[in-house]
Design a protein around this motif. Sequence first.
Motif, PDB file in Angstrom:
ATOM      1  N   GLU A 135       0.841  -1.205   0.000  1.00  0.00           N
ATOM      2  CA  GLU A 135       0.000   0.000   0.000  1.00  0.00           C
ATOM      3  C   GLU A 135       0.878   1.258   0.000  1.00  0.00           C
ATOM      4  N   GLN A 136       1.969   1.228   0.732  1.00  0.00           N
ATOM      5  CA  GLN A 136       2.899   2.366   0.719  1.00  0.00           C
ATOM      6  C   GLN A 136       3.446   2.585  -0.691  1.00  0.00           C
ATOM      7  N   GLU A 137       3.808   1.478  -1.331  1.00  0.00           N
ATOM      8  CA  GLU A 137       4.373   1.585  -2.683  1.00  0.00           C
ATOM      9  C   GLU A 137       3.344   2.149  -3.664  1.00  0.00           C
ATOM     10  N   ASP A 138       2.112   1.641  -3.583  1.00  0.00           N
ATOM     11  CA  ASP A 138       1.056   2.139  -4.477  1.00  0.00           C
ATOM     12  C   ASP A 138       0.807   3.630  -4.242  1.00  0.00           C
ATOM     13  N   LEU A 139       0.792   4.015  -2.967  1.00  0.00           N
ATOM     14  CA  LEU A 139       0.537   5.423  -2.647  1.00  0.00           C
ATOM     15  C   LEU A 139       1.669   6.300  -3.181  1.00  0.00           C
ATOM     16  N   LEU A 140       2.903   5.836  -3.029  1.00  0.00           N
ATOM     17  CA  LEU A 140       4.050   6.600  -3.515  1.00  0.00           C
ATOM     18  C   LEU A 140       3.943   6.837  -5.021  1.00  0.00           C
ATOM     19  N   ILE A 141       3.622   5.778  -5.759  1.00  0.00           N
ATOM     20  CA  ILE A 141       3.529   5.915  -7.214  1.00  0.00           C
ATOM     21  C   ILE A 141       2.360   6.823  -7.599  1.00  0.00           C
ATOM     22  N   THR A 142       1.252   6.706  -6.883  1.00  0.00           N
ATOM     23  CA  THR A 142       0.106   7.587  -7.151  1.00  0.00           C
ATOM     24  C   THR A 142       0.487   9.045  -6.912  1.00  0.00           C
ATOM     25  N   ILE A 147       1.841  14.540  -8.675  1.00  0.00           N
ATOM     26  CA  ILE A 147       2.812  15.634  -8.655  1.00  0.00           C
ATOM     27  C   ILE A 147       3.258  15.958 -10.087  1.00  0.00           C
ATOM     28  N   ARG A 148       3.452  14.905 -10.864  1.00  0.00           N
ATOM     29  CA  ARG A 148       3.886  15.129 -12.241  1.00  0.00           C
ATOM     30  C   ARG A 148       2.834  15.932 -13.020  1.00  0.00           C
ATOM     31  N   HIS A 149       1.563  15.616 -12.799  1.00  0.00           N
ATOM     32  CA  HIS A 149       0.502  16.379 -13.473  1.00  0.00           C
ATOM     33  C   HIS A 149       0.530  17.838 -13.022  1.00  0.00           C
ATOM     34  N   ARG A 160      12.331  17.456  -7.669  1.00  0.00           N
ATOM     35  CA  ARG A 160      13.543  16.651  -7.906  1.00  0.00           C
ATOM     36  C   ARG A 160      13.201  15.158  -7.827  1.00  0.00           C
ATOM     37  N   MET A 161      12.262  14.765  -8.703  1.00  0.00           N
ATOM     38  CA  MET A 161      11.798  13.365  -8.723  1.00  0.00           C
ATOM     39  C   MET A 161      12.553  12.580  -9.786  1.00  0.00           C
ATOM     40  N   CYS A 162      12.608  11.262  -9.572  1.00  0.00           N
ATOM     41  CA  CYS A 162      13.220  10.400 -10.593  1.00  0.00           C
ATOM     42  C   CYS A 162      12.559  10.633 -11.956  1.00  0.00           C
ATOM     43  N   ALA A 163      11.248  10.828 -11.939  1.00  0.00           N
ATOM     44  CA  ALA A 163      10.496  10.929 -13.195  1.00  0.00           C
ATOM     45  C   ALA A 163      10.958  12.078 -14.079  1.00  0.00           C
ATOM     46  N   THR A 164      11.659  13.067 -13.502  1.00  0.00           N
ATOM     47  CA  THR A 164      12.130  14.192 -14.311  1.00  0.00           C
ATOM     48  C   THR A 164      13.656  14.251 -14.369  1.00  0.00           C
ATOM     49  N   ILE A 194      11.600   4.963  -5.456  1.00  0.00           N
ATOM     50  CA  ILE A 194      11.447   6.143  -6.308  1.00  0.00           C
ATOM     51  C   ILE A 194      11.499   7.401  -5.439  1.00  0.00           C
ATOM     52  N   ARG A 195      12.286   8.400  -5.891  1.00  0.00           N
ATOM     53  CA  ARG A 195      12.479   9.617  -5.107  1.00  0.00           C
ATOM     54  C   ARG A 195      11.483  10.719  -5.494  1.00  0.00           C
ATOM     55  N   ILE A 196      11.072  11.456  -4.456  1.00  0.00           N
ATOM     56  CA  ILE A 196      10.253  12.655  -4.675  1.00  0.00           C
ATOM     57  C   ILE A 196      11.157  13.893  -4.643  1.00  0.00           C
TER      58      ILE A 196
END
Length: 219
Positions: A135-142, A147-149, A160-164, A194-196
């Motif tokens: 559940e923690q992992e799912d919440l993190l990805i959500t 945040i990306r949106h 400074r997220m991995c996604a960017t 995954i980092r935020i």
Amino acid sequence: MYISLMETPKSPSTVNHRIREGLSRIATAMRSDDWDRAKASGLNPTQLAILELLESRQNGLGVREIAANLGVSQPSATDSIAALERKGLLSKGSAGTDRRAVNVAITPEGISVIEAARSSEGVIAQSVDALAGHEQEDLLITLVKMIRHLQDVDAIPIQRMCATCRYFAPFAHSDAAKPHHCHFVDAAFGQRDIRIDCREHETADPSFRAATWDVFQQG
Ligand code: SF4
């Protein structure tokens, strides 16, 4: 007589509305946590948030960047920065070649305040601990997706997220436990890593970010 939930027109029940209701309750608890931590440090929440923002930014930030990251007006950020400077927790200097621009950096005393504030975890940290690992992992990805949106519509600055990050290679490995690769440390890592807000983050160019995101969300 049985009345279903869907028959209560005075209570909007779209999933979007209910999620925002939920986020609002969590935001209330987070504000309360922030007040408690800030009060224990002799600060207010905005001042503590400024110190936390600057903690891992050795070169400091400009007032405009600080205001944008905290979602406050520049005059409000300026007042909080002045208060922190009087306490010796921040220092101001000129930013590069533009002598009119001000750069704000945290002092060693400011770092000490952050470390002391971090020792008292609040109820939000407890509620995250109460979730199961998946559940923690799912919440993190959500959260990363939300945040990306928000970044895409310029509601918040690029985080400074991995996604960017230009070092991020999503789903580069077949190992389901560690499918991603970070080229900065040259190591595989999993979804829950995954980092935020990563200190080593370097913003990738827009086309790289778009391609990376496509792979990440399809993975
Ligand atoms: S440097 Fe940080 S933000 Fe970039 S990919 Fe590695 S862990 Fe993620």
